[in-house]
Enzyme design. Sequence first.
Site, mmCIF file in Angstrom:
data_model
loop_
_atom_site.group_PDB
_atom_site.id
_atom_site.type_symbol
_atom_site.label_atom_id
_atom_site.label_comp_id
_atom_site.label_asym_id
_atom_site.label_seq_id
_atom_site.Cartn_x
_atom_site.Cartn_y
_atom_site.Cartn_z
ATOM 1 N N CYS A 52 45.656 35.342 41.206
ATOM 2 C CA CYS A 52 44.437 34.577 41.455
ATOM 3 C C CYS A 52 43.926 34.182 40.075
ATOM 4 O O CYS A 52 44.703 34.120 39.117
ATOM 5 C CB CYS A 52 43.419 35.378 42.266
ATOM 6 N N LYS A 53 42.672 33.899 39.945
ATOM 7 C CA LYS A 53 42.156 33.442 38.659
ATOM 8 C C LYS A 53 42.380 34.473 37.559
ATOM 9 O O LYS A 53 42.833 34.140 36.463
ATOM 10 C CB LYS A 53 40.658 33.132 38.794
#
Length: 948
Positions: free
Chosen positions: A852-853
């Site tokens: 994810c980020k």
Amino acid sequence: MEDGGTQHLGCCMVDMKELSANPEGLRAAGGTITPKLRQLEFSIACNDLAASGRDRKPNALVQVAVIDPQRQQLVFHACTEIVEANKDPLFLTGVTFPSEYPDSQDSLVKLTVYDAKHKSQESSSFLGSATFSIGDLLRAKDGRLTLSLRSSDGVCTAGTVVVSHLKMGEMEEADHIATDTSSQKCPLACEPTDHSCIDRENFALTGPVFRNPVCKVYRFQTVDSKWMLVREQMEECTLSFTIPKQLLSLYIEEDHRRLQDLEELGELSPHWDNLRKEIVTRYGGIISSYQETLAELEKVTVSFKPSCCKAQKSLEFIPINLHTQRMRVTCPQKTDALYDIITVGAPAAHFQGFKCGGLQRLLSRYEADKKSFSTAYQCIYYSPQHTAKAQEVLSTVSLLQPLITSLADQLLQAALEHSSPGLKDALKRLSDKTEQFVHTLKDELVKSALLALHAARPGYVSKSQKQTPVLCHQQGHGGDQNHSPVQGLPGHSPTTPVTESPVVCNNVKGVGDAGSLKHQDSIPHHKEYDEEEWDRVWANVAKCLNCVIAMVDKLLEDDNSKQEPAPEQQLADVITSHNPGEWREQLTPLVTRLKECVLEVVEKAKRAMTFVLLQEAACSIPQGFNLQQRRDIVFSQALAALACGFVMRLYAGLQDKDFLRQLHLVGLVAQFESLLSTYSEEIGMLEDMEVGISDLQKVMFKITEAKTDDLRELQPSVCGRRDHYTVEVPLPQVIFQTLPEEIKEGKPLRVFPLLFNVGINEQQTIAERFGDISLQERINQKNFEILEAYYKTVSEKVPLECLPCFQTQTDIKELLEMLGHNVVTKKRKNVEILWVAGTICRRLNGIRFTSCKSAKDRTSMSVTLEQCALLRDEHQLSKDFFVRALDCMRSRLSPGDIGHWEDPEAGAVTENKPASRHFYPIALLLVSSHLLVVWLILSLVFLLAKYQ
């Protein structure tokens, strides 16, 4: 697929450190490395706890601390989950100590029991404590200690605590344990009937690549009321820094070579010379920047980059939070199973930002604008395919030219030794490489680039003023046709003509016409230039090779005293009629001439292709250099993650012959699961990640034999240039010799990178209702097609029996059909895509990544949910324990300000509060976007009520 009592549904383990210390530990049958040290693990249960209130049962949790015997200091180590409303709690979360800590059997462990009165608040009360030594637990006859809990006054007994020594693979069936916690019993730790699991608990990938393991151990109940032992282990990977540092060195080296090639172009007209100077300045700036970054990285001593540093310039080449996660499951009377996954932040250029989008959008816009740049800079436009071809030609001729020279020297050495077999073998290899060399230069781009270079020489303009300038986009050309002097080229027809188009100069029909270019209006064509010069130089290589072949045939036939000379002998007869000396003396002039011709061709081809890249760089001056830097950054992060996953998967499968067969016949699939949204900045991150993962297709792996037994020799290395990299993974000699011959001979091993993305956070809800998710849909569809093609290749080359076996017997074809259906289905937050893709990856022996980020919240939610789903589907985890298992794996709590839990990301201790129940529904966000809205509203109401 079994191996030494461990089934890999992800992997079976080899500890490289233990192997180096004890190579005899490699068994001939299973190849298992037996570690010397064992980790200490134990479970905890309590009986007859006294609650702080009369009308309620305690919400118990236990804090575990170690008393340092030297400093007499209490050091917090771990904490169990909270078991609500139970006087006899059985804690599912166990305690694990690494093999080197505690360092003595005399070390004391203190257990402190608390009552968390309200889980949503920070209040908790002390119930009692007990202390025992490590030696007491190890010497206990049945591996169990029953200790009395002392209250705060030290007199009253607040209940008892039971400590049970756990050993992976040594857990026998417990009595029937009801789901009602009041009747729970502790599982027994005793010697197993199957001794194949003994001494297999230390399965950490420590040593040169993986380090700093963090372990957690759990016990969960199955549907048949038995107990399974589950162990999680997370490790850092040194490749987070070593791979980017090696790539930076290669980038600097390649750009230095580019500068040298530009200087070797020779004298150019003032216009082109000014462009060259500007490009040299740009490259100098990039080299200087990369050198500064490399110098900063050399000062760093940690093994990973935390998310708080994702936008730090000196660390922009380093992947975010790159960690390995391994889950090992031990069930009574069943084979151990291990599951691996790599977690990493999305490869993206966080320092440069995403205001204008990510790589995919920037590159598309750049290619569209490059034609106008070429007009403004008065340079020639080449398509991305032509630029890639020029880089390929440069790379190939640079590789083949020294190889041909070496093979020619081997031919002369065989002639000196008067070895007929050696002469035949050397000639065959020399012929193959020379034909490959000539075939590479067959592309018409080389010829057109030489024309363009000729036009850029000083004086060309003054000469062309005497006649009408001839450019491809101008009409009125006269047509002619030339016959190529390359008629003696091996593998080509002697009657194949080289024809030229009367209008489009770069649409020339070359030999075989395999490398003809598409129409490019701005590629010049000038009749004054002797176009046959390149054909003559090119043909000389083939003629020289034919002379060498004929001479070798003559020498071998004379040596064999054959009666009838072969038809090909006539040329050699002319050459050797006056020189019947030794083999080497007769071959040396011909071989020398061959090497000279090859060198001449290389010099011309390098100048031509360098001029192509010069023009491409001139068109790129406004933004192309910044895009190249951004692409270098993203690729560096992606390659570090891929190398980590490949090494982990390789170590796990070293004893699996079926896996190794699949590895060298087809290659491995590397599936990146992304949880980025298609909204705001995360769109740019996803666009960066898409290009970075796609660029991994140009990466090959090669397994080599370590030169020494030093662990530092087992560090993977990278070589190559931007259009092709090879990661070499060294293995100790004792293991390398057990590999298949194809791998030992250095066969390049392919990896097929895949990216599937489904946004799951609140931003994705906004994107799906009011924004655009076409990027996500296109990525999923494209990568599904790649996965489908990979499976087709695997099914053709590898028996399906070689793939791992799972309890769920769904056919891979059915899973692919299910994935294809979900990819094209319009459904919000369709996480079924990720689950099915992950299942297929494991079924195909692939490498799993989750991103994810920053590889924190969303990634941890996804990984823990996947692990619990695996326990349910593959190991019959009881449905009543599914939620508790999920809570345990996600729990990082300690009672208020009393304890601390080490944060593996921050590298330091951080305070943690008891988990609030209102945070749990985040897990359900993976199921429905509507629950997200409900969760946001309830959380807001809760927080407002709490702080009013």
